[in-house]
Scaffold this active site. Structure first.
Site, PDB file in Angstrom:
ATOM      1  N   ASP A  36       1.884  -3.154  -1.119  1.00  0.00           N
ATOM      2  CA  ASP A  36       1.551  -3.929   0.085  1.00  0.00           C
ATOM      3  C   ASP A  36       2.182  -3.374   1.351  1.00  0.00           C
ATOM      4  OD1 ASP A  36       3.956  -4.724  -1.190  1.00  0.00           O
ATOM      5  OD2 ASP A  36       3.985  -6.629  -0.115  1.00  0.00           O
ATOM      6  N   GLU A  45       5.036  -7.352  -2.909  1.00  0.00           N
ATOM      7  CA  GLU A  45       6.495  -7.192  -2.960  1.00  0.00           C
ATOM      8  C   GLU A  45       7.148  -7.774  -1.714  1.00  0.00           C
ATOM      9  OE1 GLU A  45      10.453  -6.003  -2.608  1.00  0.00           O
ATOM     10  OE2 GLU A  45       8.930  -5.294  -1.195  1.00  0.00           O
TER      11      GLU A  45
END
Length: 397
Positions: free
Chosen positions: A81, A139
């Site tokens: 991400d 994350e």
């Protein structure tokens, strides 16, 4: 012995292409669908069995590379991400998604693990066991690992050890930094509402001043940190936001405090959260007020197995040389969702140097000007591949 360092240089241009594509098309936490699709197709093209449901509806990818001989299973993990941040520099691969950029290097993490998959797939017949390639979503948010581990990502086959990296511009390219034991912090978000009673500011005795209660609480809390917490236990409690009051001449009847508690030791984590509640209870009772406390537990502490950290160091001596391995004196109070994996299996996490001040590549993580020296991608690919290969060699005996 396979020369992964040389082979990683041979595929560097391809890995740079992966990284720049992800950097140009960043996706925030929980929305990494394009990235996951590319990763899944790549792993499938290498002949791997791919599963995508370990994180539920979040876009995770897990590839399994089976060696020719029976043996243990080692896992390598990358996060996918990006951050909700506007990129202010103008590289040729600048983000085209307004307000989203890879300012934490997850594009490099994903690309380098894809590169390691190429290297290890080339030598599938030499693998004495299996390698799992785990690509984690979210994350920077809730951490996909919190779902992936309970959903069995470390089973079928059973994962014996897991390794991960994180880029860091504070260290030059070709440098590895390790920290055996407590490496990164557990994180708790704290929301506290202190309740009093309003009254005219000229008649404070008729009210219960929530601002005054909050002030006493904050002072008592930091006194506790200085006098009760073990000096050698790294931890912080920070309240960065206080909201309260409606007018300058009205006694405030409610204050909201928003903060964090970061700890490296699990016992210290529970001690501090218990003392926060006890101090709140005592002070609000003393002043005649009341309180509500909400604790949102985020990632656990990232604790690296010392034997696995030494395995990383032994590998790095051949990849970067012993003079380029840094042993950090203590952990960081940042947090990292890789902790969900090391909580379940022995493993190690390490920093990968990506800085090059001569090129102006020295901006910190989460900066809107963040970039990396892409030569480091070859080092990352070689480290990933060699760490996994050597683990299987050693533990298959």
């Amino acid at each position: 012995m396979i020369d992964f360092k040389k082979e990683a240089q041979e595929i560097l241009e391809q890995v740079v292409g992966f990284r720049r594509d992800f950097h140009t098309h960043p996706e925030p936490s929980k929305e990494e669908f394009r990235t996951a699709d590319i990763v899944a197709k790549h792993l499938e093209s290498l002949g791997m069995e791919v599963k995508r449901d370990y994180a539920g509806e979040l876009p995770s990818v897990v590839g399994l590379l089976k060696g020719s001989a029976k043996g243990p299973t080692v896992a390598l993990r990358a996060d996918m991400d990006a951050l909700r941040l506007q990129e202010v520099t103008n590289p040729s691969y600048k983000s085209v998604n307004d307000g989203v950029m890879h300012a934490c290097g997850h594009d490099a993490h994903t690309a380098s693990l894809m590169g390691a998959a190429i290297l290890l797939a080339r030598h599938k017949d030499a693998l004495k066991g299996n390698v799992k390639f785990i690509f984690e979503p979210a994350e920077e948010d809730i951490g996909g690992g919190r779902f992936m581990v309970p959903n069995g990502v470390l089973e079928n086959p059973h994962v014996d050890a897991i390794f991960g990296i994180h880029v860091e511009n504070a260290y030059p390219v070709g440098t590895i930094a390790v920290c055996g034991g407590e490496m990164m912090a557990a994180s708790d978000r704290l929301i506290i509402r202190i309740k009093g009673r309003s009254a005219h500011g000229a008649s404070p005795h008729l009210g219960i001043d929530a601002i005054m209660i909050a002030a006493h609480f904050l002072t008592a809390l930091q006194t506790m940190m200085a006098r009760e917490k073990d000096t050698f236990e790294h931890a912080i409690i920070t309240f960065g936001q206080i909201k309260g009051g409606t007018a300058r001449n009205i006694i405030c009847d409610e204050v909201e405090l928003n903060g964090i508690c970061r700890t490296l030791n699990p016992a210290t984590r529970e001690l501090l959260n218990r003392r926060i509640d006890e101090i709140l209870k005592g002070i609000t009772m003393t002043f005649g007020g009341s309180y509500e406390l909400e604790r949102f537990k985020s990632h656990p502490a990232l604790i690296c197995d010392k034997a696995m950290t030494e395995h990383v160091c032994q590998t790095a001596r051949d990849i970067v040389g012993g003079d380029h391995i840094l042993t950090l004196p203590h952990g960081s109070l940042g947090c990292e969702s890789f902790a969900y994996f090391t909580e379940a299996r022995e493993g190690a996490f390490y920093w990968m140097g990506t800085g090059n001040p001569e090129k102006g590549i020295d901006k910190p993580l989460h900066s809107s000007s963040f970039d990396i020296e892409e030569e480091a991608l070859a080092v990352a690919c070689a480290m990933h591949a060699s760490v996994a290969y050597r683990y299987l060699e050693k533990h298959s005996r």
